[in-house]
Design an enzyme around this catalytic site. Structure first.
Site, PDB file in Angstrom:
ATOM      1  N   GLN A  71       0.770  -1.129   0.085  1.00 38.99           N
ATOM      2  CA  GLN A  71       0.014  -0.069  -0.274  1.00 38.99           C
ATOM      3  C   GLN A  71       0.895   1.450   0.001  1.00 38.99           C
ATOM      4  O   GLN A  71       1.957   1.228   0.038  1.00 38.99           O
ATOM      5  CB  GLN A  71      -1.026  -0.013   1.117  1.00 38.99           C
ATOM      6  N   HIS A  90      -8.230   3.010  19.790  1.00 34.65           N
ATOM      7  CA  HIS A  90      -7.404   1.975  20.563  1.00 34.65           C
ATOM      8  C   HIS A  90      -7.874   1.598  21.661  1.00 34.65           C
ATOM      9  O   HIS A  90      -8.181   0.253  21.773  1.00 34.65           O
ATOM     10  CB  HIS A  90      -5.951   2.519  20.410  1.00 34.65           C
ATOM     11  N   ASP A 144       0.382  -0.525  13.702  1.00 35.70           N
ATOM     12  CA  ASP A 144       0.881   0.769  14.412  1.00 35.70           C
ATOM     13  C   ASP A 144       1.193   0.488  15.971  1.00 35.70           C
ATOM     14  O   ASP A 144       2.053   1.230  16.492  1.00 35.70           O
ATOM     15  CB  ASP A 144      -0.002   1.929  14.175  1.00 35.70           C
ATOM     16  N   GLU A 194       0.491  -8.819  11.699  1.00 32.98           N
ATOM     17  CA  GLU A 194       0.353  -7.594  10.500  1.00 32.98           C
ATOM     18  C   GLU A 194       1.072  -7.955   9.345  1.00 32.98           C
ATOM     19  O   GLU A 194       1.996  -8.369   9.075  1.00 32.98           O
ATOM     20  CB  GLU A 194       0.915  -6.540  11.181  1.00 32.98           C
ATOM     21  N   ASP A 223       0.363 -12.638   6.883  1.00 34.21           N
ATOM     22  CA  ASP A 223      -1.064 -12.443   6.573  1.00 34.21           C
ATOM     23  C   ASP A 223      -1.858 -12.838   7.485  1.00 34.21           C
ATOM     24  O   ASP A 223      -1.896 -13.959   7.967  1.00 34.21           O
ATOM     25  CB  ASP A 223      -1.276 -13.326   5.071  1.00 34.21           C
ATOM     26  N   GLY A 224      -2.627 -12.081   7.911  1.00 35.17           N
ATOM     27  CA  GLY A 224      -3.623 -12.339   9.121  1.00 35.17           C
ATOM     28  C   GLY A 224      -4.429 -13.494   9.060  1.00 35.17           C
ATOM     29  O   GLY A 224      -4.790 -14.182   9.865  1.00 35.17           O
ATOM     30  N   ASP A 230      -8.189  -5.302  13.903  1.00 37.17           N
ATOM     31  CA  ASP A 230      -7.775  -3.672  13.545  1.00 37.17           C
ATOM     32  C   ASP A 230      -7.479  -3.465  12.386  1.00 37.17           C
ATOM     33  O   ASP A 230      -6.140  -3.287  11.836  1.00 37.17           O
ATOM     34  CB  ASP A 230      -6.801  -3.364  14.425  1.00 37.17           C
ATOM     35  N   THR A 288      -7.701  -2.143   8.073  1.00 35.76           N
ATOM     36  CA  THR A 288      -7.671  -1.039   7.418  1.00 35.76           C
ATOM     37  C   THR A 288      -9.092  -1.069   6.709  1.00 35.76           C
ATOM     38  O   THR A 288     -10.083  -2.116   7.174  1.00 35.76           O
ATOM     39  CB  THR A 288      -6.904  -0.905   6.047  1.00 35.76           C
ATOM     40  N   ASP A 289      -9.599   0.008   5.779  1.00 32.79           N
ATOM     41  CA  ASP A 289     -10.930   0.130   5.506  1.00 32.79           C
ATOM     42  C   ASP A 289     -11.279  -1.054   4.415  1.00 32.79           C
ATOM     43  O   ASP A 289     -10.233  -1.600   3.993  1.00 32.79           O
ATOM     44  CB  ASP A 289     -11.162   1.413   4.801  1.00 32.79           C
TER      45      ASP A 289
HETATM   46  N1  SPD Z   1     -11.318   4.704   8.103  1.00 35.35           N
HETATM   47  C1  SPD Z   1     -10.582   4.446   9.265  1.00 35.35           C
HETATM   48  C2  SPD Z   1     -10.235   2.987   9.518  1.00 35.35           C
HETATM   49  C3  SPD Z   1      -9.267   2.718  10.204  1.00 35.35           C
HETATM   50  C4  SPD Z   1      -9.127   1.189  10.839  1.00 35.35           C
HETATM   51  N2  SPD Z   1      -7.929   0.956  11.530  1.00 35.35           N
HETATM   52  C5  SPD Z   1      -7.177   2.021  12.118  1.00 35.35           C
HETATM   53  C6  SPD Z   1      -5.790   1.532  12.542  1.00 35.35           C
HETATM   54  C7  SPD Z   1      -5.278   2.227  13.794  1.00 35.35           C
HETATM   55  N3  SPD Z   1      -4.668   1.186  14.562  1.00 35.35           N
END
Ligand code: SPD
Length: 279
Positions: free
Chosen positions: A36, A67, A91, A111, A142-143, A160, A162-163
C-alpha cells in the site's frame, strides 16, 4: 509564514460525496510498500497523521479513542484474557492497550505490512510503545492465514483492519469470522472495527449478520473518533460465552476515554443503528 498560514491540506475522500481535510505543516514520510501507499504528515490540529492508501488510520491526538475502545470493551468482557491476537494494527495502538491487562501473558500482532510497524516506531513512538514488551510477539504475516493456522489458541481476537478495500476485504467476510471462531478457545470472543453507521450501512449489516451466524452472542457498540468518516464509529463483537452487558468491574484505569460507564454507554445504540442491525 506561520504554521497556521500554510495552505497545504491532506484530504481524505471518504466517499464520492464526502471529504475530511486536515491542514498539514509538512509531509514527514512517503513510500509505496509492497502492499500500500504509506504516508505520514505533520498536521496543525491533530499532530502526526498516519495514512494508508489515502485513508486516515490514526493521529497523535485522537488515537486513544479507537485503540482503547477496540481493546478494552472485549478484553473486559472476558473474565481472564491470557492469550490475545491482534490482526492488523501494525501501528501498535491496540497492542499498547492489550498489555495494560495484567492477566495477558501473550499478545500476538499479525500484521501483513512490516513497513507500517517500522513507520509507527519511528513517527508514533507513543502508539508503538507496547511492541517491545516481552509478552508481545510481532509476526509480519497474512492475518487471515495466521488465524487459519492457529485453532483453539486465543481468548480474545481483535481485528484492527484498514478500510474494506484492497488487502483488507477478506477481513470483513464470513469465512474469516468462521476461522476466527475456530482460533478462539471454547469461551473466547472477538471484536472488529466495522466503520461508520452513517455511510457504511451495507457493510455493517453484512458483517453483523455474518458474526451473528457464526457466534452465539453478537453486539455492536460505538465510539466517537473525530478524524474517521462522520466521527461515529462502530465495532462488532462476537462471543462464544460472555456478554459485554454483564461487565461489572473495570480492571484497567490508565485510559483517556474508556471507563466502566463508557463501556456500558457504548452498547446503547441510537434507533437508526438498532434498526440497521436488528437489535
Ligand atoms: N477509516 C478508518 C479506519 C481505520 C481502521 N484502522 C485504524 C488503525 C489504527 N490502529
Amino acid at each position: 509564514m506561520s504554521v497556521a498560514q500554510t495552505n497545504l491540506w491532506f484530504t481524505e475522500l471518504q466517499n464520492d460525496n464526502l471529504t475530511i481535510g486536515l491542514r498539514i505543516e509538512k509531509t514527514i514520510h512517503s513510500e509505496k510498500t509492497e502492499y500500500q501507499q504509506l504516508d505520514v504528515y505533520k498536521t496543525v490540529q491533530y499532530g502526526n497523521l498516519l495514512v494508508l492508501d489515502g485513508c486516515i488510520m490514526t493521529t497523535d491526538k485522537d488515537e486513544f479513542v479507537y485503540h482503547e475502545m477496540l481493546a478494552h470493551v472485549p478484553l473486559h468482557t472476558h473474565p481472564n484474557p491470557k492469550s490475545v491476537l491482534v490482526v492488523g494494527g501494525g501501528d501498535g495502538g491496540i497492542i499498547r492497550e492489550v498489555i495494560k491487562h495484567p492477566s495477558v501473558e501473550r499478545a500476538v500482532l499479525a500484521e501483513i505490512d512490516g513497513r507500517v510497524v517500522e513507520a509507527s516506531k519511528k513517527y508514533f513512538p507513543h502508539i508503538a510503545s507496547g511492541l517491545s514488551d516481552p509478552r508481545v510477539d510481532v509476526q509480519i504475516v497474512d492475518g487471515i492465514r495466521y488465524v487459519e493456522e492457529h485453532p483453539n489458541e486465543f481468548d480474545v481476537i481483535l481485528i484492527d483492519s484498514t478500510d474494506p478495500v484492497g488487502p483488507a476485504v477478506g477481513l470483513f467476510q464470513r469465512p474469516f469470522y468462521e476461522s476466527v471462531f475456530r482460533a478462539l478457545k471454547e469461551d473466547g470472543l472477538m471484536a472488529a472495527q466495522t466503520e461508520s453507521p452513517f455511510i457504511n450501512q451495507d457493510l455493517i449489516r453484512q458483517v453483523y449478520g455474518d458474526v451473528r451466524a457464526t457466534f452465539p452472542i453478537t453486539k455492536l457498540y460505538l465510539a466517537y473518533v473525530p478524524t474517521y468518516p462522520t466521527g461515529m464509529w462502530s465495532f462488532t463483537l462476537g462471543s462464544k460465552k460472555y456478554r459485554p452487558q454483564d461487565v461489572r468491574e473495570v480492571r484497567v484505569h490508565d485510559t483517556k476515554y474508556y471507563n466502566r460507564e463508557i463501556h456500558h454507554a457504548s452498547l446503547v445504540l441510537p434507533n437508526f443503528v438498532k434498526e440497521l442491525v436488528g437489535e
